[in-house]
Design an enzyme around this catalytic site. Structure first.
Site, short mmCIF file in Angstrom:
data_model
loop_
_atom_site.label_atom_id
_atom_site.label_comp_id
_atom_site.label_asym_id
_atom_site.label_seq_id
_atom_site.Cartn_x
_atom_site.Cartn_y
_atom_site.Cartn_z
N GLU A 1 0.88 -1.16 0.00
CA GLU A 1 0.00 0.00 0.00
C GLU A 1 0.92 1.22 0.00
O GLU A 1 1.80 1.33 0.86
CB GLU A 1 -0.86 -0.01 1.27
CG GLU A 1 -1.87 1.08 1.26
CD GLU A 1 -2.75 1.11 2.51
OE1 GLU A 1 -2.63 0.22 3.36
OE2 GLU A 1 -3.53 2.06 2.61
N ARG B 1 4.83 -12.66 9.81
CA ARG B 1 5.54 -11.44 9.43
C ARG B 1 6.86 -11.36 10.19
O ARG B 1 7.02 -11.94 11.26
CB ARG B 1 4.69 -10.20 9.63
CG ARG B 1 4.28 -9.86 11.04
CD ARG B 1 3.64 -8.46 11.11
NE ARG B 1 2.63 -8.22 10.08
CZ ARG B 1 2.58 -7.11 9.32
NH1 ARG B 1 3.47 -6.17 9.47
NH2 ARG B 1 1.65 -6.95 8.44
N LYS C 1 4.45 0.82 9.25
CA LYS C 1 4.61 2.09 8.55
C LYS C 1 4.02 3.24 9.36
O LYS C 1 4.55 4.33 9.38
CB LYS C 1 3.92 2.01 7.18
CG LYS C 1 4.80 1.36 6.14
CD LYS C 1 4.11 1.33 4.79
CE LYS C 1 3.18 0.16 4.71
NZ LYS C 1 2.53 -0.01 3.43
#
Ligand code: ATP
Ligand code: MG
Length: 585
Positions: free
Chosen positions: A59, A284, A294
């Protein structure tokens, strides 16, 4: 010092798995990870015509971090291993957070890591028309409806994991009414938040994601690519599976938090009866002493805790690059940690180890003094200089040698001299000899101090002319070897030293305020360092090993007046120590 706390990783990974990991990476035979096993099974069964097609779907709402690097290496790596393809797809369905700056940085980072998406760079926003039509199709199938409940009501109706939800009073609108309302949503007839399009699934499903999730919401907001064309935007869960299907992705690899979304991923594709990629989840990457989201990294940037997304202390790809990391070191790290199905925290020492291994082979050795102390060689002739040979890289003979100049006045590291030194201090002390790297044995004969402060201002030494090249002329032993630069043949540089960004291994585990654990001493700027003159023409990004001090990379802040070096890492390798311990077991 936190830096020394290398044993810490045992807390996170069971000892045997670390041992296994090291054995696996050291041995030639590499076993398949669970994703590769799934793919090989599919290839054996000729599923998807034996094609492998993956995608990396960031994204564009921030810069990529080392966690994304793992996903990039995995997706592009699998495509490469199985002669398949990997797409780069910007998942830009959320107009309020996205920006072209991020798109550009993501492209740069993926390329820098060494991967190529060919002509397959896509945006989920390219599919807005198709997504809209698929939504209409769901309405026509009686599988989606327009709901007028407010956001608050929707969450009340949703129930809890223990308690089934309640059906919306709008759930049984006719197909015609839903088609009409949805088209009017698109035409901008309704205010933001007054209506949403929802999938009609099961309000009592034990999986909360299946309780009539939203498909489209109204949001009057300009999009970085489609401008003001749309005032309704698709939700991630709908856009993602349909985009995967449009691109004929065979294996849609994502992180574990999407496991609970998988039934919804499958539901949309089954109901629409379109090409059905397989979603596969893996754990992850979390890394000790940093944060990896982020949103949190953005907070550090916006609140000026760091100088930018590419601050060399950041776990971003651009930060690591500026710090001195190489693409190979990051790819090797990603290979070593492999893929897991369970979340854990990887010790940052393993990432650092990977860089040291790479730079040890690649970086030329040079001499620089960070905190200079003047040394006058009393018995060296005034005005004389001589050239000595220095090895550029003992790991790589093809790198050859260079000349360094020796003269009467030199500088050594202030730390390498102690007036009151313990017996085991093998550097310079009064009356004792030490070897100057590639030069001579010197002996300290006098210490000069500032009468007011007591600070040592210079040392007087004698040298043994017979010990040229640092070789003992008569078999006498000199234990210590120190680095130096000559006054005549050195120049001023700026050096930036870094420590971990956070003082605790997992800043998010403690409490909500992760910024409380920022390391206040994570950067130290030294302005008056001295470097040998061979470094005068370096360019940003070049990497060196400063003898005894670590690996350094020329920073982009450098100009003709001032060359700035970032210390990527000191030489001490805590991971290598662990590895050696394990080997001895
Ligand atoms: P963040 O929480 O940092 O914003 P994200 O998952 O929202 O991460 P995306 O841009 O949506 O970021 O991620 C792009 C791809 O990278 C996704 O497939 C995602 O699963 C993967 N990814 C993100 N973070 C990690 C991580 N820490 N380890 C491995 N893969 C990751
Ligand atoms: Mg995200």
């Amino acid at each position: 010092m936190i830096y020394e706390n290398f044993i810490s990783f045992f807390v996170f990974l069971p000892f045997n798995s670390i041992k296994q990991k090291i054995m696996d990476t050291k041995s030639e035979k590499t076993s398949l990870n669970f994703i590769q096993s799934i793919i090989e099974e599919d290839l054996r069964n000729n599923k998807n015509d034996s094609k492998v097609h993956t995608r990396f779907p960031p994204e564009p709402n921030g810069y990529l971090h080392i966690g994304h690097a793992k996903s990039i290496c995995l997706n592009f790596g699998i495509a490469k291993k199985y002669n398949g393809l990997c797409n780069l797809r910007f998942d830009d369905t959320n107009p309020n957070k996205e920006d072209v700056e991020y798109v550009d940085s993501i492209k740069e980072d993926v390329k820098w890591l060494g991967f190529d998406w060919g002509d397959r760079m896509y945006y989920a926003s390219d599919y807005f028309d198709k997504l809209y039509n698929y939504a209409i199709q769901l309405i026509k199938l009686g599988k989606a409806y327009v709901c007028d409940l407010s956001a608050e009501e929707i969450s009340q109706y949703r129930g809890t994991p223990q308690k089934p939800g309640k059906e919306s009073p709008y759930r049984n609108r006719s197909i015609e009414e839903n088609l009409d309302l949805f088209q009017r949503m698109r035409a901008g007839e309704f205010k933001d938040g007054t209506k949403i399009l929802r999938a009609k699934i099961d309000m009592s499903s034990p999986n909360m994601h299946m309780r009539d999730p939203a498909i489209y919401r109204i949001r009057r907001m300009s999009h970085h690519r489609t401008g003001d064309k749309w005032c309704i935007y698709p939700m991630y869960d709908f856009a993602h599976c349909v985009s995967d299907s449009i691109e004929n992705i065979t294996h849609s690899i994502c992180t574990l938090e999407f496991e609970v979304h998988r039934p919804l991923y499958d539901w949309f594709l089954n109901e629409l009866n379109i090409f059905h990629p397989q979603q596969i989840e893996f754990a992850r990457l979390n890394l000790s002493y940093t944060v990896m989201s982020k949103r949190k990294l953005m907070e550090l940037v916006e609140e000026n805790y760091v100088s930018g997304w590419d601050d060399p202390r950041m776990p971003t790809i651009s930060g690591l690059r500026r710090r001195g990391y190489t693409p190979e070191s990051i790819r090797n790290f990603a290979d070593t940690i492999g893929v897991a199905k369970r979340d854990g925290i990887i010790d940052v020492a393993l990432l650092e180890h990977s860089l040291r291994e790479d730079l040890n082979k690649k970086a030329n050795r040079v001499m620089c003094v960070l905190n200079p102390l003047k040394v006058i060689i009393d018995n060296y002739p005034e005005g004389q200089t001589e050239e000595l040979d220095a090895v550029n890289n003992p790991e790589d003979a093809s790198k050859g040698t260079r000349k360094i100049k020796f003269s009467k006045v030199i500088y050594i590291e202030r730390d390498d001299f102690r007036e009151e030194a313990p017996r085991k201090f093998f550097r310079l002390k009064p009356g004792k000899e030490v070897r100057l790297r590639y030069a001579y044995f010197i002996k300290c004969v006098d210490v000069v101090k500032d009468p007011n402060t007591g600070e040592i201002t210079e040392l007087h030494c004698t040298y043994d002319p017979e010990s040229k090249g640092g070789k003992s002329p008569d078999g006498r032993k000199v234990k210590g070897t120190i680095h130096w630069v000559s006054a005549e043949d050195s120049f001023n540089i700026e050096v930036r030293l870094y420590d971990r960004l956070f003082t605790v291994e997992n800043p998010l585990a403690q409490d909500k305020d992760f910024k409380k654990y920022l390391n206040k001493d994570s950067i130290k700027i030294l302005k008056n360092c001295l470097a040998e003159s061979s470094l005068k023409d370096v360019k940003a990004g070049e990497k060196f090993q400063f003898e005894r001090l670590g690996y350094f990379c020329v920073d982009k802040d450098s100009d003709n007046e001032n060359i700035v070096f970032n210390r990527a890492l000191p030489l001490r390798d805590s991971w290598a120590k662990i590895e050696n311990k394990i080997k001895k077991l």
